[in-house]
Motif scaffolding. Structure first.
Motif: not given
Length: 126
Positions: A94-98, A102-107, A112-114
């Motif tokens: 399991y990975y978390c990302a921020a 991103a919007t909620l839908q495309n998150m 390439p999340h930050n």
């Protein structure tokens, strides 16, 4: 430096529960959409749950809906995934990302999340 650090994974029997945490350092989490992703053995990484910046809106993949709950505490710069009624098919990393943009839908789409956490292993087995 900016980073996300995960904790809370482990071995649990089917039907059990775990709570994952993701703590942000070096940036203000409240400006980012956040989410949890899972890499199961032999499968593609999947966005399983995401939450908006103020926590008012959430998304859950069908595979976890009704069993998992995502939440965030911006004051603590931390967010969580409560996992109940765990099944063997929940096993994976399991990975978390921020993501600042991103919007909620495309998150919950892999991209390439930050920031990404290092991953934590969850194993559901008897």
């Amino acid at each position: 430096q900016s980073r996300l650090v995960e904790s809370g994974g482990g071995l649990v029997q089917p039907g059990g529960s775990l709570r994952l945490s993701c703590a942000a350092s070096g940036f203000t989490l409240g400006y980012y959409a956040i989410g949890w992703f899972r890499q199961a053995p032999g499968k593609e990484r999947e966005g399983i749950s995401c939450i908006s910046r103020r926590g008012g809106d959430t998304y859950y993949a069908d595979s976890v809906k009704g069993r998992f709950t995502i939440s965030r505490d911006n004051a603590k710069n931390t967010f969580y995934l409560q996992m109940n009624s765990l099944k063997p098919e929940d096993t994976g990393v399991y990975y978390c990302a921020a993501d600042f943009f991103a919007t909620l839908q495309n998150m919950c789409n892999t991209g390439p999340h930050n920031y990404w956490g290092q991953g934590t292993q969850v194993t559901v087995s008897s």
